[in-house]
Design a protein around this motif. Structure first.
Motif, PDB file in Angstrom:
ATOM      1  N   ARG A  25      57.353  43.652  36.644  1.00  0.00           N
ATOM      2  CA  ARG A  25      57.700  42.414  35.983  1.00  0.00           C
ATOM      3  C   ARG A  25      56.891  42.354  34.595  1.00  0.00           C
ATOM      4  O   ARG A  25      56.023  42.912  34.647  1.00  0.00           O
ATOM      5  CB  ARG A  25      57.263  41.221  36.876  1.00  0.00           C
ATOM      6  CG  ARG A  25      57.513  41.106  38.396  1.00  0.00           C
ATOM      7  CD  ARG A  25      59.030  40.681  38.573  1.00  0.00           C
ATOM      8  NE  ARG A  25      59.375  41.089  40.095  1.00  0.00           N
ATOM      9  CZ  ARG A  25      60.439  40.826  40.786  1.00  0.00           C
ATOM     10  NH1 ARG A  25      61.467  40.511  40.025  1.00  0.00           N
ATOM     11  NH2 ARG A  25      60.669  41.106  41.791  1.00  0.00           N
ATOM     12  N   HIS A  26      57.572  41.623  33.661  1.00  0.00           N
ATOM     13  CA  HIS A  26      57.024  41.452  32.383  1.00  0.00           C
ATOM     14  C   HIS A  26      55.505  41.043  32.431  1.00  0.00           C
ATOM     15  O   HIS A  26      54.653  41.329  31.634  1.00  0.00           O
ATOM     16  CB  HIS A  26      57.796  40.438  31.848  1.00  0.00           C
ATOM     17  CG  HIS A  26      59.004  40.786  31.172  1.00  0.00           C
ATOM     18  ND1 HIS A  26      59.509  41.848  30.212  1.00  0.00           N
ATOM     19  CD2 HIS A  26      60.507  40.290  31.269  1.00  0.00           C
ATOM     20  CE1 HIS A  26      60.557  41.875  30.013  1.00  0.00           C
ATOM     21  NE2 HIS A  26      61.602  41.018  30.735  1.00  0.00           N
ATOM     22  N   ILE A  33      58.070  37.456  24.599  1.00  0.00           N
ATOM     23  CA  ILE A  33      59.158  37.637  25.260  1.00  0.00           C
ATOM     24  C   ILE A  33      59.271  36.564  26.069  1.00  0.00           C
ATOM     25  O   ILE A  33      58.781  36.285  26.953  1.00  0.00           O
ATOM     26  CB  ILE A  33      59.295  39.070  26.143  1.00  0.00           C
ATOM     27  CG1 ILE A  33      59.047  40.279  25.272  1.00  0.00           C
ATOM     28  CG2 ILE A  33      60.533  39.004  26.947  1.00  0.00           C
ATOM     29  CD1 ILE A  33      59.422  41.746  25.826  1.00  0.00           C
ATOM     30  N   ALA A  34      60.443  35.698  25.744  1.00  0.00           N
ATOM     31  CA  ALA A  34      60.830  34.631  26.821  1.00  0.00           C
ATOM     32  C   ALA A  34      59.498  33.603  26.947  1.00  0.00           C
ATOM     33  O   ALA A  34      58.896  33.347  25.976  1.00  0.00           O
ATOM     34  CB  ALA A  34      61.715  35.113  27.967  1.00  0.00           C
ATOM     35  N   LYS A  93      56.961  40.300  15.502  1.00  0.00           N
ATOM     36  CA  LYS A  93      58.211  39.727  15.631  1.00  0.00           C
ATOM     37  C   LYS A  93      58.492  38.321  15.130  1.00  0.00           C
ATOM     38  O   LYS A  93      57.194  37.529  15.023  1.00  0.00           O
ATOM     39  CB  LYS A  93      58.277  39.303  17.351  1.00  0.00           C
ATOM     40  CG  LYS A  93      59.474  38.527  17.741  1.00  0.00           C
ATOM     41  CD  LYS A  93      59.572  38.769  19.248  1.00  0.00           C
ATOM     42  CE  LYS A  93      60.446  37.437  19.860  1.00  0.00           C
ATOM     43  NZ  LYS A  93      61.000  37.772  21.232  1.00  0.00           N
ATOM     44  N   VAL A  94      59.514  38.069  14.332  1.00  0.00           N
ATOM     45  CA  VAL A  94      59.482  36.799  14.197  1.00  0.00           C
ATOM     46  C   VAL A  94      60.931  36.011  14.967  1.00  0.00           C
ATOM     47  O   VAL A  94      61.772  36.640  15.031  1.00  0.00           O
ATOM     48  CB  VAL A  94      59.936  36.662  12.552  1.00  0.00           C
ATOM     49  CG1 VAL A  94      60.517  35.075  12.038  1.00  0.00           C
ATOM     50  CG2 VAL A  94      58.753  37.144  11.728  1.00  0.00           C
ATOM     51  N   GLU A  95      60.645  34.897  15.578  1.00  0.00           N
ATOM     52  CA  GLU A  95      61.575  34.270  16.065  1.00  0.00           C
ATOM     53  C   GLU A  95      61.625  32.821  15.531  1.00  0.00           C
ATOM     54  O   GLU A  95      60.602  32.170  14.986  1.00  0.00           O
ATOM     55  CB  GLU A  95      61.400  34.216  17.669  1.00  0.00           C
ATOM     56  CG  GLU A  95      60.033  33.522  18.397  1.00  0.00           C
ATOM     57  CD  GLU A  95      58.616  34.173  18.137  1.00  0.00           C
ATOM     58  OE1 GLU A  95      58.513  34.650  17.181  1.00  0.00           O
ATOM     59  OE2 GLU A  95      58.234  34.123  19.369  1.00  0.00           O
ATOM     60  N   ARG A  96      62.719  32.071  16.077  1.00  0.00           N
ATOM     61  CA  ARG A  96      62.833  30.657  15.585  1.00  0.00           C
ATOM     62  C   ARG A  96      62.069  29.423  16.163  1.00  0.00           C
ATOM     63  O   ARG A  96      61.604  28.770  15.634  1.00  0.00           O
ATOM     64  CB  ARG A  96      64.486  30.043  15.557  1.00  0.00           C
ATOM     65  CG  ARG A  96      65.457  30.907  14.813  1.00  0.00           C
ATOM     66  CD  ARG A  96      66.959  30.484  15.129  1.00  0.00           C
ATOM     67  NE  ARG A  96      67.210  30.546  16.429  1.00  0.00           N
ATOM     68  CZ  ARG A  96      68.159  30.238  17.239  1.00  0.00           C
ATOM     69  NH1 ARG A  96      69.268  30.007  16.358  1.00  0.00           N
ATOM     70  NH2 ARG A  96      68.435  30.799  18.321  1.00  0.00           N
ATOM     71  N   ARG A  97      61.706  29.927  17.315  1.00  0.00           N
ATOM     72  CA  ARG A  97      61.208  28.990  18.348  1.00  0.00           C
ATOM     73  C   ARG A  97      60.260  29.703  19.333  1.00  0.00           C
ATOM     74  O   ARG A  97      60.924  30.783  19.774  1.00  0.00           O
ATOM     75  CB  ARG A  97      61.788  27.524  18.844  1.00  0.00           C
ATOM     76  CG  ARG A  97      62.975  28.180  19.748  1.00  0.00           C
ATOM     77  CD  ARG A  97      63.709  27.038  20.057  1.00  0.00           C
ATOM     78  NE  ARG A  97      65.326  27.510  20.235  1.00  0.00           N
ATOM     79  CZ  ARG A  97      65.666  27.925  21.222  1.00  0.00           C
ATOM     80  NH1 ARG A  97      64.934  28.410  22.252  1.00  0.00           N
ATOM     81  NH2 ARG A  97      66.814  28.451  21.327  1.00  0.00           N
ATOM     82  N   ALA A  98      59.325  29.247  19.834  1.00  0.00           N
ATOM     83  CA  ALA A  98      58.660  29.749  21.111  1.00  0.00           C
ATOM     84  C   ALA A  98      59.494  30.106  22.192  1.00  0.00           C
ATOM     85  O   ALA A  98      60.341  29.379  22.682  1.00  0.00           O
ATOM     86  CB  ALA A  98      57.640  29.047  21.555  1.00  0.00           C
ATOM     87  N   GLY A  99      59.279  31.580  22.511  1.00  0.00           N
ATOM     88  CA  GLY A  99      60.209  32.026  23.660  1.00  0.00           C
ATOM     89  C   GLY A  99      61.548  32.689  23.291  1.00  0.00           C
ATOM     90  O   GLY A  99      62.312  32.961  24.012  1.00  0.00           O
ATOM     91  N   SER A 147      54.599  26.968  28.554  1.00  0.00           N
ATOM     92  CA  SER A 147      55.380  27.078  27.472  1.00  0.00           C
ATOM     93  C   SER A 147      56.841  27.179  27.789  1.00  0.00           C
ATOM     94  O   SER A 147      57.829  27.191  27.130  1.00  0.00           O
ATOM     95  CB  SER A 147      55.164  28.085  26.438  1.00  0.00           C
ATOM     96  OG  SER A 147      54.933  29.414  26.761  1.00  0.00           O
ATOM     97  N   GLY A 148      57.004  27.447  29.099  1.00  0.00           N
ATOM     98  CA  GLY A 148      58.334  27.528  29.634  1.00  0.00           C
ATOM     99  C   GLY A 148      58.856  26.220  30.291  1.00  0.00           C
ATOM    100  O   GLY A 148      59.823  26.208  30.948  1.00  0.00           O
TER     101      GLY A 148
END
Ligand code: FAD
Ligand code: FES
Ligand code: FES
Lengths: 291, 164
Positions: free
Chosen positions: A78-79, A102-103, A185-191, B128-129
């Motif tokens: 699992r992650h 990641i997520a 990494k750059v993402e728009r929002r958390a997860g 956060s999830g």
């Protein structure tokens, strides 16, 4: 309410049984691991397998261990286990840095290494990690086991080298001395999925870069990598100028497309900045100058 | 297909369609509507339950995947008293509409079982999830801290009691 189309549900208790079930049910059967990519697609009816073969019982594919001069990660890892692994933290910081973004923790409790790679989403983070590290995928069919370089694993968006009656068993990564690695990494929002992300490892010999790997995701980089920038750096001195030139090569040679995450030039800019940071951090770690 | 799932320590079972999601098994087959069903796209965490002790999103888990396994829902938190996490939400005003609360509490309980003294950053990362559109999270974090502090005090009192 999103409901998958009807399907038959089978549970595999061994790798051989999973392959036998895949063989028996033919092309309309799919394996399901964590289900966090496949079930949403089934709920949207983007996927309609007639048979689902649940491999969550294959706990013998859940491991992270040293095997010879490689680290092997089982497909059912699992992650969350990748994020927490002391073994990976010791050898490759890139794993925890990628997993942390990641997520979210709940998805990471369920999603697997095998499911991530086999989903082959063009924005997958672990694909970039394993491509940077030049890992090998070990695939089993009824006729035997074969191994495929991660850089030949992805055959296109959502397509991999794993055949219809095959299962990914594990991914193997060489252990390298005097090496540092990092993920940016750059993402728009958390997860969220990446707008762009770059992972790297650098191996140092004196002042020279003796080996390097660069993995890139979400911007259409061929094989989730940048071979031209790697060739440029290998054998060169580990200087800021060399890093900057390689980062520019990464930005030039990827193929981002404009979408709701941003226009093409913005994504290229991100690739250049993130590649620069990942390489700089990797060099500092290889020299033992940064944690 | 037939499934047998241990839910909050009790044996449950039903004949279901293979495509039934765990969230609907809990809510519709068992009437355990404490588990909320929100985004349906594995983003919001309102549907969080434990599967074999691990918090997961039950809208993205098949009921069949829980067959032969143990599930814990928000209804399983309360013992003779409220769980300290539940009490913390009461004391610190950790909810407004309450939609996210069951999922929040299941995630928080799992966090405290792993890490009895989490700092604010650790709590923020852990939840956060789980999305909350009312509270702005501040009071949720205080609620989890309240539970951590009171559990630590209860443990200390127990040890003192045992030492006498
Ligand atoms: C809200 C959310 C946010 C996310 N954000 C990110 C993100 O930021 N970055 C990112 O990289 N990912 C992200 N993901 C994707 C997540 O990492 C994947 O969903 C997950 O890890 C896939 O693994 P799984 O075990 O759930 O795969 P599944 O959904 O079970 O399977 C995916 C595919 O792989 C196949 N498969 C699975 N295991 C095997 C095997 N051993 N051999 C052969 N085929 C196999 C299945 O048949 C299926 O086609 C996100 C997912 C969600 C729900
Ligand atoms: S309803 Fe399951 S994550 Fe939102
Ligand atoms: S209290 Fe309303 S969503 Fe959290």
């Amino acid at each position: 309410m999103q409901v998958p189309a009807p399907f038959e549900y089978e549970r595999a208790t061994s790798v051989d049984e999973a392959i036998a079930l895949l063989t028996r049910h033919g092309a309309d059967a799919r394996l399901v691991a964590g289900g966090h990519s496949l079930l949403p697609m089934m709920k949207l009816r983007l996927a309609r397998p007639e048979t689902l073969i649940d491999i969550n019982g294959l706990s013998d594919l859940d491991y992270i261990r040293v095997d010879g001069d490689e680290i092997a990660l089982g497909a059912m890892t699992r992650h969350a286990a990748v994020l927490d692994s002391p073994l990976l933290a010791e050898h490759y910081r890139i794993f925890a840095e990628a997993e942390r973004v990641i997520a979210d923790p709940l998805v990471r409790n369920r999603g697997t290494v095998g499911g991530s790679l086999c989903q082959a989403d063009p924005s997958e983070d672990l694909s970039a990690v394993f491509s940077a590290l030049r890992g090998r995928a070990v695939i089993r069919a009824a006729s035997g086991t074969r191994s495929v370089d991660l850089r030949d694993f992805h055959r296109g968006p959502y397509e991999t080298a794993v055949g219809p009656a095959e299962i990914l068993l594990e991914v193997r990564v060489p252990i390298r001395p005097r090496t540092g690695s990092a993920y940016q990494k750059v993402e728009r929002r958390a997860g969220d999925w990446s707008i762009a992300a770059v992972g790297a490892f650098v191996q140092i010999d004196g002042d020279t870069i003796s080996d390097v790997g660069i993995g890139i995701t979400a911007v259409g980089a061929e094989h989730f990598a940048c071979v031209a920038a790697e060739d440029q750096l290998r054998g060169s001195p580990a200087t800021p100028e060399a890093v900057a030139a390689a980062a520019a090569t990464c930005a030039r040679s990827c193929h981002p497309s404009a979408d709701q995450r941003g226009p093409e030039d913005y994504k290229r800019h991100l690739v250049e900045v993130l590649a620069g940071r990942a390489l700089t951090q990797s060099i500092a770690r290889a020299r033992g100058e940064a944690s | 297909m037939h499934v047998n799932v241990t839910v909050n320590g009790a044996e449950t079972g039903a004949d279901i369609e293979a495509r039934l999601l765990l969230v609907h098994y809990l809510r519709n087959e068992l009437g355990l509507t404490g588990t909320h069903w929100g985004c349906d796209t594995s983003n919001c965490g309102a549907c969080t339950v434990w599967l074999d002790g691990v918090p997961v999103k039950s809208c993205t888990t098949l009921a069949g995947m829980a067959d032969g396994h143990e599930v814990r829902t928000v209804e399983g938190l309360e013992g003779t008293d409220l769980d300290p996490v539940q009490q913390g939400f009461v004391e610190e005003h950790g909810l407004q509409c309450g939609f996210c609360t069951p999922g929040m509490m299941m995630t928080a309980r799992a966090l405290l079982d792993r890490d009895p003294d989490p700092d604010e950053a650790t709590i923020r990362e852990a939840i956060s999830g789980n999305l909350c559109r009312c509270t702005g999270y501040e009071n949720i974090i205080r609620a989890v801290r309240w539970a951590a502090t009171h559990e630590a005090a209860a443990r200390a009192a127990d040890q003192e009691g045992a030492g006498v």
